[in-house]
Each structure stands twice: as structure tokens, then as C-alpha cells.
Design a protein around this motif. Structure first.
Motif, PDB file in Angstrom:
ATOM      1  N   SER A   1       0.830  -1.214   0.000  1.00 53.33           N
ATOM      2  CA  SER A   1       0.000   0.000   0.000  1.00 53.33           C
ATOM      3  C   SER A   1       0.861   1.260   0.000  1.00 53.33           C
ATOM      4  O   SER A   1       0.497   2.272  -0.613  1.00 53.33           O
ATOM      5  CB  SER A   1      -0.937  -0.002   1.208  1.00 53.33           C
TER       6      SER A   1
ATOM      7  N   GLU B   1       2.117   1.886  -3.497  1.00 51.83           N
ATOM      8  CA  GLU B   1       1.042   2.459  -4.317  1.00 51.83           C
ATOM      9  C   GLU B   1       0.899   3.961  -4.074  1.00 51.83           C
ATOM     10  O   GLU B   1       0.771   4.749  -5.023  1.00 51.83           O
ATOM     11  CB  GLU B   1      -0.270   1.742  -4.014  1.00 51.83           C
ATOM     12  N   LYS B   2       0.947   4.377  -2.809  1.00 54.23           N
ATOM     13  CA  LYS B   2       0.847   5.806  -2.486  1.00 54.23           C
ATOM     14  C   LYS B   2       2.016   6.589  -3.069  1.00 54.23           C
ATOM     15  O   LYS B   2       1.845   7.705  -3.569  1.00 54.23           O
ATOM     16  CB  LYS B   2       0.793   5.989  -0.970  1.00 54.23           C
TER      17      LYS B   2
ATOM     18  N   LYS C   1       1.590   7.035  -6.858  1.00 49.60           N
ATOM     19  CA  LYS C   1       0.558   8.040  -7.135  1.00 49.60           C
ATOM     20  C   LYS C   1       1.099   9.451  -6.959  1.00 49.60           C
ATOM     21  O   LYS C   1       0.713  10.374  -7.686  1.00 49.60           O
ATOM     22  CB  LYS C   1      -0.638   7.825  -6.205  1.00 49.60           C
ATOM     23  N   LEU C   2       2.000   9.622  -5.999  1.00 54.54           N
ATOM     24  CA  LEU C   2       2.585  10.942  -5.760  1.00 54.54           C
ATOM     25  C   LEU C   2       3.572  11.329  -6.853  1.00 54.54           C
ATOM     26  O   LEU C   2       3.537  12.447  -7.379  1.00 54.54           O
ATOM     27  CB  LEU C   2       3.288  10.959  -4.400  1.00 54.54           C
TER      28      LEU C   2
ATOM     29  N   GLN D   1       4.076   9.788  -9.952  1.00 60.65           N
ATOM     30  CA  GLN D   1       3.508   9.638 -11.292  1.00 60.65           C
ATOM     31  C   GLN D   1       4.597   9.549 -12.373  1.00 60.65           C
ATOM     32  O   GLN D   1       4.704  10.414 -13.243  1.00 60.65           O
ATOM     33  CB  GLN D   1       2.561  10.800 -11.596  1.00 60.65           C
TER      34      GLN D   1
ATOM     35  N   PHE E   1       1.010  -1.629 -11.044  1.00 56.75           N
ATOM     36  CA  PHE E   1       0.902  -0.172 -10.967  1.00 56.75           C
ATOM     37  C   PHE E   1       1.105   0.537 -12.296  1.00 56.75           C
ATOM     38  O   PHE E   1       1.230   1.762 -12.325  1.00 56.75           O
ATOM     39  CB  PHE E   1       1.923   0.356  -9.948  1.00 56.75           C
TER      40      PHE E   1
ATOM     41  N   ARG F   1      -1.001   1.155 -14.426  1.00 52.28           N
ATOM     42  CA  ARG F   1      -2.160   2.027 -14.641  1.00 52.28           C
ATOM     43  C   ARG F   1      -1.992   3.389 -13.969  1.00 52.28           C
ATOM     44  O   ARG F   1      -2.698   4.347 -14.303  1.00 52.28           O
ATOM     45  CB  ARG F   1      -3.413   1.352 -14.076  1.00 52.28           C
ATOM     46  N   LEU F   2      -1.056   3.494 -13.011  1.00 54.38           N
ATOM     47  CA  LEU F   2      -0.882   4.741 -12.266  1.00 54.38           C
ATOM     48  C   LEU F   2       0.123   5.683 -12.903  1.00 54.38           C
ATOM     49  O   LEU F   2       0.330   6.788 -12.417  1.00 54.38           O
ATOM     50  CB  LEU F   2      -0.434   4.443 -10.825  1.00 54.38           C
ATOM     51  N   CYS F   3       0.775   5.242 -13.960  1.00 49.49           N
ATOM     52  CA  CYS F   3       1.769   6.102 -14.603  1.00 49.49           C
ATOM     53  C   CYS F   3       1.564   6.063 -16.107  1.00 49.49           C
ATOM     54  O   CYS F   3       0.584   5.516 -16.600  1.00 49.49           O
ATOM     55  CB  CYS F   3       3.192   5.666 -14.227  1.00 49.49           C
TER      56      CYS F   3
END
Length: 337
Positions: free
Chosen positions: A226, A229-230, A233-234, A236, A257, A259-261
Motif C-alpha cells: 500500500s 502504491e501511495k 501516485k505521488l 507519477q 501499478f 495504470r498509475l503512470c
């Protein structure tokens, strides 16, 4: 962490890190990172992916460190053995020493490392000065603790993001060994009755006890799933790569992950890539096997031909000798009249 900028773009290398958001130290780290990025993007993120798997999610280190303190305090008459590596977990050992106002025993090589880090007064190699000892992880086992308990009451604490699980041998309830396992296996241990829970620590929740002499505490210097993941997201990033490739639980961070970048490589494409790689490896193995079989057959034919030629040569020589020696040789004698 290391941030590189140049004609190659912006690269961020995390190294081993915990991305906790609960402490003042973590808030300072976040502010420092954002100031360094200065609203700029990260082209490639080299990420500590040790626990890049949903199975590995554990609490902040402050929480886990307090659990260790509670275990030690609840066993005032026991010696305490803590399994650690040759480097790392210094913050945990310092926390124990300062809260309990004690020294901690370490082996001589580890003491040298602690002195280099500036911790001269907290650690010792004299067992008579403390009941808390930090030992190499490789020497932390059920057999070791059972042997120590024949001399003095002793308990072991294994601080790790991977749960320390003990399994019984088949057809026998006696515990004989230990292993590191995932949450899936840990749940199976609980169903089988191997996992015990010690709820003596009140509001902090339960402490897992996998053997009468062993406690497992989820303390790690690597970010949990987790937290990873945070962090992503920060930051990117445009792309990312895992820096830990030898771990038994290795997972490419793009798998979970991407999908987050800005990575144009969804999970399905990544799976297809792995499948193509497996097919290519199998095809190469089959070709190698086929080539080896052809080479072997050719070698056999050559050997057979050489044997035939050798036999024919031998036969021709024997025949010639027989022809020379065949029959009686007549010698002419000279008679005088």
C-alpha cells in the motif's frame, strides 16, 4: 533516494525505503522530495519492489516496534533473541534500547558496524550486561531456541515483512523447522492450528506466535504494497523498473501499478509478453534438442563407417598374407654331374 537530471531525462532511484505518512520524519521526506522534483515529472522510476505484491501489507514501523517492546516487557524473566541481518534494523534496536534503558548484545562484526554508525554506548558484546541479544538471522531457528531453553528461558522475535512460520512434519505434531511464507500460507497455518495468537498487548492488537518460543512481528525497512502504491501516485512516473530482481516474491511493478503512470503496457500485454518469452524459450530448447539428436546420429554413422573401413582394411591385409603363404614353395637345388 537519488534524483538525476540531464539530457537523458529525470531518473529517480529509491533504494531501500519506507514511505510512511504517519511520522514527522515521513512528512519531512515527502516535502523534500516534492521540492526536489519542483513540479517536474519523473521519466523513469527505479523502485524498491521487495514487497510489490498485495500479499505483503503491514503496519508502520512505530506500531511494530511497540509490539516488540510489549513482547520483551511481558517476559521479564526470559532472555530475548532478535533475528537481524548484517545491516539494517538499527532504528528498531535503538528504539528498544532507549525505551527500556538497556544495552543490546550484538556479535563482534555487527558491533564494528554500529561503532562506524556512531552508536558506541548502546551496544555490547558482553552477555552479562543485558538479556536482549541481536543475533544473525541465519542462526535464528527453532533448534537454536530449543537448545537455549535447556539452559535459560528464552524467546525469539523475528522482525520481518515476511511472516515467520513454523510447520510440523507430516504425521507428527512436533515442530521441526521454520520458513518464510506469504499471507496465503500464513492463513493456511491458522486454519491448521499451527498459528497461535497472543492478545496480551491490549489496544495494539494481536501478536502472532508461531511457536512457543517464537514471535513474528511485521517490522520492515522496505515499503509495504500500500505504501508503494501511495508513492507511485505521488511521483507519477512515465515508466518504472524494479531494482530487486532476485527476490522469491519478485513482481514487475508495472504488473500492478502500470495504470498509475504513463506506461503504455497494461497487465494483459505484460502477461502476453511473459507467455511469448516462455514459448520462445521452449522453442529454443526444442531446437537445441533436435540439433543434439542430429549431431548424435551423424556421429554414430561416422563411427560405423570408420569401423567398416577398418574391418575391410584388416580383411584385405589378411587375404594378401594368406595368398602369399598359400601352397608349398619349391626350391631348386643345383646338382653336379
Amino acid at each position: 533516494m537519488f534524483l538525476f537530471r540531464g539530457d537523458f531525462g529525470c531518473l529517480l532511484y529509491t533504494g531501500d525505503f519506507r514511505w510512511e505518512t504517519t511520522s514527522d520524519r515521513a512528512k519531512l521526506a515527502r516535502t523534500t522530495l516534492l521540492n526536489a522534483l519542483n513540479d517536474g515529472g519523473v521519466d523513469i522510476l527505479y523502485l524498491d519492489n521487495t514487497y510489490c505484491n498485495p500479499s505483503y501489507d503491514f503496519p508502520p514501523r512505530e506500531f511494530a516496534a511497540q509490539q516488540v517492546i510489549n513482547i520483551i516487557v511481558s517476559h521479564p524473566d526470559n532472555d530475548i533473541i532478535i533475528g537481524i541481518d548484517s545491516l539494517g534494523k538499527e532504528d528498531l534496536l535503538l528504539h528498544i534500547a532507549r525505551v527500556l534503558k538497556i544495552k543490546i548484545w550484538v556479535w563482534p562484526e555487527r558491533l564494528q558496524t554500529m561503532h562506524l554508525l556512531g552508536y558506541d554506548e548502546i551496544f555490547t558484546t558482553k552477555t552479562s550486561l543485558t538479556r536482549v541479544r541481536a543475533v544473525p538471522r541465519y542462526s535464528f531457528s527453532v533448534e537454536t531456541l530449543e537448545g537455549l531453553n535447556t539452559m535459560r528461558p528464552t524467546i525469539g522475535i523475528m522482525p520481518s515483512g515476511l511472516p515467520w512460520v513454523v510447520k510440523p512434519s507430516e504425521g507428527n505434531d512436533n515442530l521441526f523447522g521454520s520458513l518464510l511464507t506469504s499471507r496465503y500460507n500464513k492463513s493456511r497455518c491458522a486454519e491448521s492450528g499451527w498459528l497461535q495468537t497472543d492478545k496480551s498487548n491490549g489496544s495494539l492488537g494481536s501478536i502472532e506466535r508461531f511457536h512457543k518460543y517464537i514471535y513474528s512481528v511485521s517490522y520492515s525497512d522496505h515499503s509495504s504494497y500500500s505504501e508503494i502504491e501511495k508513492f507511485i501516485k505521488l511521483v507519477q512516473p512515465g515508466n518504472m523498473k524494479g531494482i530487486v530482481s532476485s527476490s522469491t516474491c519478485y513482481v514487475d511493478p508495472v504488473y500492478y501499478f502500470g495504470r498509475l503512470c504513463g506506461v503504455n503496457q497494461p497487465v494483459q500485454n505484460l502477461r502476453q509478453k511473459h507467455k511469448r518469452k516462455e514459448r520462445d524459450e521452449m522453442s529454443l530448447a526444442n531446437k537445441s534438442s533436435f540439433s543434439r539428436s542430429i549431431s548424435t546420429e551423424l556421429a554414430r554413422k561416422l563411427v560405423r563407417n570408420m569401423k567398416v573401413k577398418f574391418v575391410r582394411t584388416q580383411a584385405s591385409r589378411v587375404s594378401a598374407c594368406r595368398r602369399i603363404r598359400c601352397g608349398a614353395k619349391i626350391l631348386e637345388d643345383d646338382y653336379s654331374d
